[in-house]
Design a protein around this motif. Structure first.
Motif, mmCIF file in Angstrom:
data_model
loop_
_atom_site.group_PDB
_atom_site.id
_atom_site.type_symbol
_atom_site.label_atom_id
_atom_site.label_comp_id
_atom_site.label_asym_id
_atom_site.label_seq_id
_atom_site.Cartn_x
_atom_site.Cartn_y
_atom_site.Cartn_z
ATOM 1 N N THR A 24 4.147 23.337 -1.279
ATOM 2 C CA THR A 24 3.257 22.187 -1.020
ATOM 3 C C THR A 24 3.672 20.897 -1.717
ATOM 4 O O THR A 24 3.053 19.867 -1.484
ATOM 5 C CB THR A 24 1.807 22.524 -1.427
ATOM 6 N N SER A 25 4.672 20.919 -2.546
ATOM 7 C CA SER A 25 5.123 19.727 -3.263
ATOM 8 C C SER A 25 6.084 18.913 -2.395
ATOM 9 O O SER A 25 7.076 19.443 -1.901
ATOM 10 C CB SER A 25 5.835 20.143 -4.553
ATOM 11 N N PRO A 26 5.830 17.607 -2.215
ATOM 12 C CA PRO A 26 6.719 16.788 -1.375
ATOM 13 C C PRO A 26 8.188 16.844 -1.811
ATOM 14 O O PRO A 26 9.078 16.933 -0.960
ATOM 15 C CB PRO A 26 6.156 15.368 -1.538
ATOM 16 N N ASP A 27 8.451 16.828 -3.115
ATOM 17 C CA ASP A 27 9.835 16.878 -3.582
ATOM 18 C C ASP A 27 10.492 18.215 -3.249
ATOM 19 O O ASP A 27 11.644 18.255 -2.817
ATOM 20 C CB ASP A 27 9.909 16.627 -5.091
ATOM 21 N N GLU A 28 9.761 19.293 -3.456
ATOM 22 C CA GLU A 28 10.297 20.626 -3.146
ATOM 23 C C GLU A 28 10.481 20.785 -1.630
ATOM 24 O O GLU A 28 11.484 21.325 -1.176
ATOM 25 C CB GLU A 28 9.367 21.723 -3.667
ATOM 26 N N LEU A 29 9.511 20.292 -0.861
ATOM 27 C CA LEU A 29 9.573 20.429 0.597
ATOM 28 C C LEU A 29 10.781 19.713 1.185
ATOM 29 O O LEU A 29 11.370 20.178 2.160
ATOM 30 C CB LEU A 29 8.283 19.914 1.240
ATOM 31 N N LYS A 30 11.147 18.588 0.608
ATOM 32 C CA LYS A 30 12.311 17.845 1.106
ATOM 33 C C LYS A 30 13.563 18.731 1.059
ATOM 34 O O LYS A 30 14.389 18.693 1.968
ATOM 35 C CB LYS A 30 12.508 16.571 0.297
ATOM 36 N N GLN A 31 13.669 19.551 0.008
ATOM 37 C CA GLN A 31 14.808 20.468 -0.104
ATOM 38 C C GLN A 31 14.709 21.608 0.913
ATOM 39 O O GLN A 31 15.701 22.009 1.501
ATOM 40 C CB GLN A 31 14.885 21.037 -1.526
ATOM 41 N N LEU A 32 13.490 22.113 1.109
ATOM 42 C CA LEU A 32 13.295 23.236 2.023
ATOM 43 C C LEU A 32 13.508 22.838 3.478
ATOM 44 O O LEU A 32 14.077 23.599 4.263
ATOM 45 C CB LEU A 32 11.871 23.796 1.897
ATOM 46 N N GLU A 39 4.829 14.833 4.932
ATOM 47 C CA GLU A 39 3.642 14.106 4.498
ATOM 48 C C GLU A 39 2.375 14.749 5.044
ATOM 49 O O GLU A 39 2.262 14.973 6.247
ATOM 50 C CB GLU A 39 3.702 12.650 4.970
ATOM 51 N N THR A 40 1.457 15.063 4.125
ATOM 52 C CA THR A 40 0.127 15.575 4.457
ATOM 53 C C THR A 40 -0.699 15.587 3.176
ATOM 54 O O THR A 40 -0.134 15.479 2.085
ATOM 55 C CB THR A 40 0.167 16.993 5.072
ATOM 56 N N VAL A 44 -7.580 20.994 5.568
ATOM 57 C CA VAL A 44 -7.727 21.566 6.907
ATOM 58 C C VAL A 44 -8.131 20.462 7.878
ATOM 59 O O VAL A 44 -9.028 19.673 7.602
ATOM 60 C CB VAL A 44 -8.758 22.714 6.906
ATOM 61 N N GLY A 45 -7.422 20.383 8.998
ATOM 62 C CA GLY A 45 -7.678 19.374 10.013
ATOM 63 C C GLY A 45 -6.812 18.136 9.862
ATOM 64 O O GLY A 45 -6.767 17.298 10.760
ATOM 65 N N SER A 46 -6.100 18.007 8.739
ATOM 66 C CA SER A 46 -5.259 16.832 8.502
ATOM 67 C C SER A 46 -3.926 16.950 9.229
ATOM 68 O O SER A 46 -3.402 18.046 9.428
ATOM 69 C CB SER A 46 -4.983 16.657 7.008
ATOM 70 N N PRO A 47 -3.352 15.798 9.582
ATOM 71 C CA PRO A 47 -2.023 15.816 10.193
ATOM 72 C C PRO A 47 -0.950 16.128 9.155
ATOM 73 O O PRO A 47 -1.153 15.932 7.951
ATOM 74 C CB PRO A 47 -1.856 14.385 10.720
ATOM 75 N N ILE A 48 0.171 16.618 9.649
ATOM 76 C CA ILE A 48 1.358 16.817 8.826
ATOM 77 C C ILE A 48 2.549 16.317 9.631
ATOM 78 O O ILE A 48 2.596 16.515 10.855
ATOM 79 C CB ILE A 48 1.526 18.297 8.390
#
Length: 138
Positions: A24-32, A39-40, A44-48
């Protein structure tokens, strides 16, 4: 889950809280997510959105957060215009991340049209869960 389901799973030698942070971390997600900015607000119900470049082409994938149970479950939809398919609900996949036991991570992607498409997706998700393991254990 609908259609053919791609599944990737792995055991991770790290607490569920650390794995959750990686997921769930933006920095970690960039690597994954192969360098994409994710971005989210994880509500629940929010865009990603996933914004990046693939083989020299800029793209923005999108979806919606469907379920959040910290350190246990994360479910969201995902659509990529790179597929060339129309942006309609039947072309979205549901991604379900489940954390269980001694930090076993399972990622499932539904709505693959063929077994071959599911196998292709599974290969990609196996790389992603391996990256989660590496990040969480480091």
């Amino acid at each position: 889950m609908t259609g053919f389901v791609a599944v990737a799973e792995i055991d991770i030698d790290a607490p569920a809280a650390r794995v959750w942070d990686v997921l769930t971390s933006p920095d970690e997600l960039k690597q994954l997510w192969f360098g994409a900015d994710v971005e989210t607000d994880w509500q629940v119900g929010s865009p990603i959105t996933w914004t990046g470049e693939w083989e020299g082409k800029p793209y923005q994938d999108k979806g919606e957060v469907l379920a959040v149970e910290p350190e246990r479950l994360l479910r969201l939809t995902h659509f990529s215009p790179l597929t060339g398919q129309p942006d309609v609900p039947e072309n979205y996949h549901t991604l379900t991340y489940t954390l269980t036991g001694d930090t076993h991570l399972k990622l499932e992607q539904d709505n693959n049209k063929t077994e071959q498409e599911a196998k292709h997706s599974q290969g990609m998700w196996e790389m992603l869960v391996a990256k989660v393991k590496e990040a969480a254990e480091s």
